[in-house]
Design an enzyme around this catalytic site. Structure first.
Site, short mmCIF file in Angstrom:
data_model
loop_
_atom_site.label_atom_id
_atom_site.label_comp_id
_atom_site.label_asym_id
_atom_site.label_seq_id
_atom_site.Cartn_x
_atom_site.Cartn_y
_atom_site.Cartn_z
N PHE A 1 -9.87 40.52 14.34
CA PHE A 1 -10.51 40.28 15.63
C PHE A 1 -11.56 41.36 15.84
O PHE A 1 -11.23 42.55 15.96
CB PHE A 1 -9.52 40.28 16.80
N LYS B 1 -13.44 49.92 24.37
CA LYS B 1 -12.26 49.92 25.24
C LYS B 1 -11.96 51.29 25.87
O LYS B 1 -12.63 51.67 26.82
CB LYS B 1 -11.06 49.35 24.47
N ASP C 1 -13.21 49.42 12.55
CA ASP C 1 -13.23 48.92 13.94
C ASP C 1 -12.00 49.50 14.63
O ASP C 1 -10.89 48.98 14.50
CB ASP C 1 -13.21 47.39 13.96
C1 LIG Z 1 -11.33 44.07 21.90
C2 LIG Z 1 -11.81 44.26 20.53
C3 LIG Z 1 -13.16 44.04 20.18
C4 LIG Z 1 -14.16 43.46 21.14
O1 LIG Z 1 -14.36 44.23 22.28
P1 LIG Z 1 -15.02 43.57 23.59
O2 LIG Z 1 -15.26 44.74 24.50
O3 LIG Z 1 -14.02 42.59 24.14
O4 LIG Z 1 -16.27 42.90 23.16
C5 LIG Z 1 -13.55 44.33 18.89
N1 LIG Z 1 -12.69 44.79 17.98
C6 LIG Z 1 -11.39 45.00 18.26
C7 LIG Z 1 -10.48 45.54 17.20
C8 LIG Z 1 -10.90 44.73 19.54
O5 LIG Z 1 -9.60 44.92 19.82
#
Ligand SMILES: *Cc1c(COP(=O)(O)O)cnc(C)c1O
Length: 425
Positions: A146, A273, A232
């Site tokens: 994700f 986040k 990520d």
């Molecule tokens: C939440 C998330 C995203 C996307 O972040 P948004 O602020 O919702 O666009 C990307 N990568 C990971 C691993 C995430 O948990």
């Protein structure tokens, strides 16, 4: 209806259903206040938040230091765009690059934008530094990832709900199995690969923790093939997994229990986040000079990226992580949580296993993937004062704010145990 009128939960839900696009399926609880590890609904019922806005609220709801920084800066200056300099961005960039141990930072707003930025950076680096022929650069990703919701990012997804009828997709993305080092070795035989984009733990997929050495071995393979290793850490970063970063390399980690897994210093680090403590959308891509220097004026940008309000908030949010030793707390409480869940597993057939790191954990419910058991348990948890949400399949993710204390955690364990045992009957 007057905007400021006090709504009941049902009225608020009805409004969203009537006027909002139906792109989420929320638990039926309407929140209007948060403080630390707690949130309250519009009827005044208090809950433990065990999702933390998908790990955006690691510092707890409405942390006074972060809200203080927000208020101070809001009175001074909120947005200039990058057409002009502002007096906060440089400070934030210095602070965050030193905090995480990189030369340079590129500020964006959402996690998806930061991932997009990283992909663009990797492609440009691939052409200009690695010598990949024009338009041939490829990015390797993992199945069940994700990384967000833009067209290019869902082009890397194999989730049918996220991709169906959204094509055509962005080319140049190769998907391999997660936690399969041989698959990575095989795919890296292709000379045109610019980067490997990976989550150190797959959060949305259901808190899949790879084998102990996977991340380190993947990093070493990338190094041997001159491929950028892009982590990520939008969900796993900022102390969530018991260390400042799940890949925790050469950083000023406040956690002294940093042995365990081998250290990796990603070439490109993607954060979002909790970098703002859940107060504003703030995201960032960090890299060293030899990578970031391929981005020149006009190549990339964002009106709100690097705005002074976000910079002030993010600096305060990162200071809280260090001052309150959140990585250490996540590490200690996470261990306790998994031990307590193991005890529960001994006593019930309804929970198959618990997995996770720090305070990013999940339990797997012993029922078919398409049954509603996990959802029903979350509804029962809500009735008992704890908010959590199922992820893919029959999995419930448990990720409370990292400012939780041991007594609160044990109270939550008691709620979870009681709810699941009641459910079994
Ligand atoms: C939440 C998330 C995203 C996307 O972040 P948004 O602020 O919702 O666009 C990307 N990568 C990971 C691993 C995430 O948990």
């Amino acid at each position: 209806m007057a905007v400021l009128e006090h709504l009941t939960s049902q009225e608020a839900i009805d409004l969203e259903n009537k006027y909002g696009a139906q792109n989420y399926h929320p638990l039926p609880v309407v929140l209007s206040k948060g403080e630390g590890v707690y949130v309250w609904d519009v009827e005044g019922r208090k809950y433990y938040d065990f999702l933390s806005a998908y790990s955006a609220v690691n510092q707890g709801h409405c942390h006074p230091k972060i809200i203080g920084a927000l208020k101070n800066q809001a009175d001074q200056l909120t947005l200039t765009s990058r057409a002009f300099y502002n007096d906060m961005l440089g400070k934030f960039e210095e602070f965050a690059t030193q905090f995480f141990g990189f030369d340079k930072l590129l500020p964006m707003n959402t996690g998806a934008e930061a991932v997009e930025t990283a992909i663009k950076l990797a492609r440009k680096w691939g052409y200009e530094k690695k010598g990949i022929p024009a338009n041939q650069a490829k990015i390797v990703v993992c199945q069940n990832n994700f990384h967000g919701r833009t067209i290019s990012i869902i082009s890397a997804s194999n989730d049918p709900i996220a991709t169906e009828n959204f094509g055509p997709f962005t080319p140049g993305i190769i998907s391999i199995r997660y936690n399969d080092i041989n698959a990575l070795q095989e795919v890296l035989k292709d000379e045109n690969i610019a980067a490997f984009l990976v989550e150190p733990i797959q959060g949305e997929a259901g808190v899949y923790v790879p084998d102990e050495n996977y991340i380190k071995e993947a990093f070493d393979l990338c190094k041997a093939k001159n491929v950028l290793f892009m982590a990520d850490e939008v969900q796993t970063g900022i102390a969530r997994t018991g260390r400042l970063l799940a890949t925790c390399g050469n950083c000023s980690c406040p956690d002294k229990n940093c042995s365990g897994t081998p250290d990796v210093k990603p070439d490109v680090l993607i954060l979002g986040k909790a970098i703002s403590g859940g107060v504003l959308p703030v995201s960032a891509v960090l890299a060293n000079n030899e990578i970031m220097e391929v981005i020149r004026p006009g190549n990339h940008g964002s009106t709100f990226g690097g705005n002074p309000l976000s910079c002030a908030v993010a600096m305060a949010a990162l200071e809280v992580v260090k001052e309150e030793r959140l990585a250490e707390n996540a590490s200690t409480l996470g261990q306790l949580f998994r031990e307590e869940m193991e005890k529960l597993i001994e006593e019930t057939d309804l929970v198959r296993l618990v997995r996770g790191k720090g305070l990013l954990n999940a339990i797997v419910i012993n029922d078919s993937e398409d049954s509603s058991t996990a959802w029903d348990i979350c509804m029962a948890l809500k009735e008992n004062g704890l908010l959590a949400k199922p992820t893919h399949g029959n999995i419930i993710r448990f990720a409370p704010p990292l400012v939780m204390n041991q007594e609160q955690l044990l109270e939550c364990v008691a709620i979870i145990s009681k709810t699941i045992k009641e459910f079994e009957k």
